[in-house]
Design an enzyme around this catalytic site. Structure first.
Site, PDB file in Angstrom:
ATOM      1  N   LYS A 170      62.685 -19.544-151.441  1.00  0.00           N
ATOM      2  CA  LYS A 170      62.604 -20.937-150.972  1.00  0.00           C
ATOM      3  C   LYS A 170      62.336 -21.915-152.099  1.00  0.00           C
ATOM      4  CE  LYS A 170      61.728 -20.411-146.106  1.00  0.00           C
ATOM      5  NZ  LYS A 170      60.934 -20.780-144.942  1.00  0.00           N
ATOM      6  N   LYS A 217      71.236 -12.947-144.685  1.00  0.00           N
ATOM      7  CA  LYS A 217      70.570 -13.048-143.396  1.00  0.00           C
ATOM      8  C   LYS A 217      71.032 -14.303-142.642  1.00  0.00           C
ATOM      9  CE  LYS A 217      66.327 -14.800-143.641  1.00  0.00           C
ATOM     10  NZ  LYS A 217      64.907 -15.061-143.751  1.00  0.00           N
ATOM     11  N   LYS A 266      68.318 -20.502-140.586  1.00  0.00           N
ATOM     12  CA  LYS A 266      68.320 -21.890-140.147  1.00  0.00           C
ATOM     13  C   LYS A 266      68.837 -22.813-141.239  1.00  0.00           C
ATOM     14  CE  LYS A 266      64.026 -21.208-137.496  1.00  0.00           C
ATOM     15  NZ  LYS A 266      62.578 -21.186-137.713  1.00  0.00           N
TER      16      LYS A 266
HETATM   17  P1  TYM Z   1      60.830 -18.084-138.759  1.00  0.00           P
HETATM   18  O1  TYM Z   1      60.535 -19.366-138.060  1.00  0.00           O
HETATM   19  O2  TYM Z   1      61.641 -18.131-140.002  1.00  0.00           O
HETATM   20  O3  TYM Z   1      61.530 -17.073-137.784  1.00  0.00           O
HETATM   21  C1  TYM Z   1      60.983 -16.803-136.509  1.00  0.00           C
HETATM   22  C2  TYM Z   1      61.166 -15.329-136.188  1.00  0.00           C
HETATM   23  O4  TYM Z   1      62.552 -14.988-136.216  1.00  0.00           O
HETATM   24  C3  TYM Z   1      62.745 -13.858-137.065  1.00  0.00           C
HETATM   25  N1  TYM Z   1      64.046 -13.992-137.733  1.00  0.00           N
HETATM   26  C4  TYM Z   1      65.009 -13.074-137.666  1.00  0.00           C
HETATM   27  N2  TYM Z   1      65.087 -11.878-137.030  1.00  0.00           N
HETATM   28  C5  TYM Z   1      66.249 -11.185-137.152  1.00  0.00           C
HETATM   29  N3  TYM Z   1      67.319 -11.625-137.868  1.00  0.00           N
HETATM   30  C6  TYM Z   1      67.289 -12.820-138.521  1.00  0.00           C
HETATM   31  N4  TYM Z   1      68.346 -13.243-139.201  1.00  0.00           N
HETATM   32  C7  TYM Z   1      66.093 -13.599-138.435  1.00  0.00           C
HETATM   33  N5  TYM Z   1      65.723 -14.791-138.947  1.00  0.00           N
HETATM   34  C8  TYM Z   1      64.470 -15.012-138.504  1.00  0.00           C
HETATM   35  C9  TYM Z   1      61.605 -13.929-138.071  1.00  0.00           C
HETATM   36  O5  TYM Z   1      61.361 -12.664-138.659  1.00  0.00           O
HETATM   37  C10 TYM Z   1      60.473 -14.397-137.205  1.00  0.00           C
HETATM   38  O6  TYM Z   1      59.877 -13.320-136.525  1.00  0.00           O
HETATM   39  N6  TYM Z   1      56.607 -17.086-141.249  1.00  0.00           N
HETATM   40  C11 TYM Z   1      57.247 -17.010-139.938  1.00  0.00           C
HETATM   41  C12 TYM Z   1      56.504 -17.760-138.854  1.00  0.00           C
HETATM   42  C13 TYM Z   1      55.057 -17.433-138.718  1.00  0.00           C
HETATM   43  C14 TYM Z   1      54.511 -16.263-138.136  1.00  0.00           C
HETATM   44  C15 TYM Z   1      53.106 -16.428-138.181  1.00  0.00           C
HETATM   45  C16 TYM Z   1      55.075 -15.116-137.588  1.00  0.00           C
HETATM   46  C17 TYM Z   1      54.028 -18.240-139.084  1.00  0.00           C
HETATM   47  N7  TYM Z   1      52.849 -17.612-138.760  1.00  0.00           N
HETATM   48  C18 TYM Z   1      52.240 -15.445-137.724  1.00  0.00           C
HETATM   49  C19 TYM Z   1      54.206 -14.132-137.122  1.00  0.00           C
HETATM   50  C20 TYM Z   1      52.815 -14.312-137.181  1.00  0.00           C
HETATM   51  C21 TYM Z   1      58.633 -17.590-140.054  1.00  0.00           C
HETATM   52  O7  TYM Z   1      58.938 -18.341-140.964  1.00  0.00           O
HETATM   53  O8  TYM Z   1      59.457 -17.296-139.026  1.00  0.00           O
END
Ligand code: TYM
Length: 344
Positions: free
Chosen positions: A115, A207, A210
């Site tokens: 990032k 991957k 977003k």
């Molecule tokens: P974020 O917002 O990027 O994504 C949310 C969830 O979606 C999953 N994900 C995917 N799974 C499969 N294939 C993909 N291409 C894909 N892209 C995203 C992510 O693994 C995630 O589970 N840091 C985290 C948010 C967060 C969090 C937490 C999660 C903040 N605090 C505490 C768990 C516990 C994030 O950026 O997710």
């Protein structure tokens, strides 16, 4: 250590373009876990601002992630749905963890490197300490299980290291304050199912994300049926028919990805999908996938639209969820204060 009662926590960032990867890798898992666990699902708006967000869009996106949770089947009465910035324990515990985690640990985080890109010096301090806030999210509730996609594995390992170090650094004080075993559980990642890493529809080595500039790389949860079909039709593939066994995916990431998506949407394994479609051309498989995707996602996007038309209702749900979250987190943070030795 196993004395901690099971509790699920997970979060999704309100940064727009919620997509099929988020849905299959995370949100559908959230829904399933509701039957067996107490769950807390959080719209992590504090994490979102580690990269600059337009205020109006941020507000919209917080509501949109909430709408996606509800439309997918998360029950905000039985479980807890809220946005992170309404519960101060997240930021407070994150500060404590800033003082527990080591620079060297954070320097190893691949997501920061991705990032921040080439201009690390220009990245926000928040982006660097992002994983500490994530540990705080989970441990503010002493959550034990965390459903996430594959890309969050390293962050979860760091959360475990932070919990472990806090437990060790303050072991004496933890015992003196009457807590048996470690104060924090070591949270377990739940990375399960056929779609823990959904790949871009344009490039099977990247991957689904977003932030990909190409909208054709992902299926958004707000896409209508026609758009879903169009994106699947245009998805990159190779000229070979589908293999009959998973070993045939070797060197064919796009084929593996589309079959994985089909499997996850249909609730089947890769093997079962190949049993039905092995030997068939993509000209047969893609329309079947498009139909299945539209069937599954169509009702969710319709329901999201309905919910988004009543933002006050969404805000009420978030406010009520935050009050319940606070009631769990506040006494835990009071214990943390006592353990550290703060005067109150
Ligand atoms: P974020 O917002 O990027 O994504 C949310 C969830 O979606 C999953 N994900 C995917 N799974 C499969 N294939 C993909 N291409 C894909 N892209 C995203 C992510 O693994 C995630 O589970 N840091 C985290 C948010 C967060 C969090 C937490 C999660 C903040 N605090 C505490 C768990 C516990 C994030 O950026 O997710």
């Amino acid at each position: 250590m196993s004395s901690h009662p099971p509790r699920v926590f997970s979060g999704v960032q309100p940064t727009g373009n919620l997509h099929l990867g988020n849905y299959l890798g995370a949100i559908t898992r959230f829904v399933t876990l509701q039957d067996s666990h107490d769950c807390i699902y959080c719209v992590v708006d504090l994490h979102a601002i580690t990269l600059w967000q337009d205020p109006k869009e941020l507000t919209h996106n917080i509501r949109e992630v909430t709408a996606a949770f509800l439309a997918a089947g998360i029950d905000a009465d039985k479980h807890i749905v809220f946005n992170q910035s309404q519960v101060s324990a997240h930021a407070e515990l994150a500060w404590v963890f800033n003082c527990v985690a080591r620079m060297g640990w954070l320097n190893r985080m691949t997501q920061f490197k991705e990032k921040a890109g080439k201009h690390k010096e220009n990245a926000s301090v928040g982006l660097f300490s992002y994983p500490n806030l994530m540990a705080a999210d989970i441990l503010a509730y002493r959550a034990t299980h965390v459903p996430v996609g594959e890309d969050q594995k390293q962050h979860l390992e760091l959360s475990r290291d932070i919990a472990q170090k806090f437990n060790t650094d303050f072991a004496e004080s933890i015992a003196a304050n009457g807590h048996q075993g470690g104060f924090f559980p070591l949270p377990e990642p739940l990375i399960t199912g056929p779609a823990t890493r959904v790949m871009s529809l344009r490039d099977g080595s990247k991957k689904m994300s977003k932030s990909d500039p190409s909208d054709y790389s992902r299926i958004n949860l707000t896409d209508d049926q026609d758009m879903i079909a169009k994106k699947i039709r245009k998805a990159r593939t190779d000229p070979e028919p589908l293999p009959s066994e998973t070993a045939g995916f070797e060197g064919r990431p796009e084929a593996a990805n589309l079959v994985g998506i089909y499997a996850a949407l249909a609730g089947k394994s890769h093997e079962e999908v190949l049993h039905d479609f092995g030997g068939q051309q993509f000209s047969v498989f893609k329309p079947a996938l498009a139909e299945l995707a539209a069937e599954t996602l169509g009702p969710i996007s319709t329901e999201m639209k309905k919910l988004m038309a009543a933002p006050d209702h969404i805000d009420d749900i978030l406010r009520a969820g935050a009050a319940r979250a606070r009631a769990i987190a506040a006494p835990i943070f009071d214990d943390v204060r006592r353990i550290i030795g703060f005067v109150s």
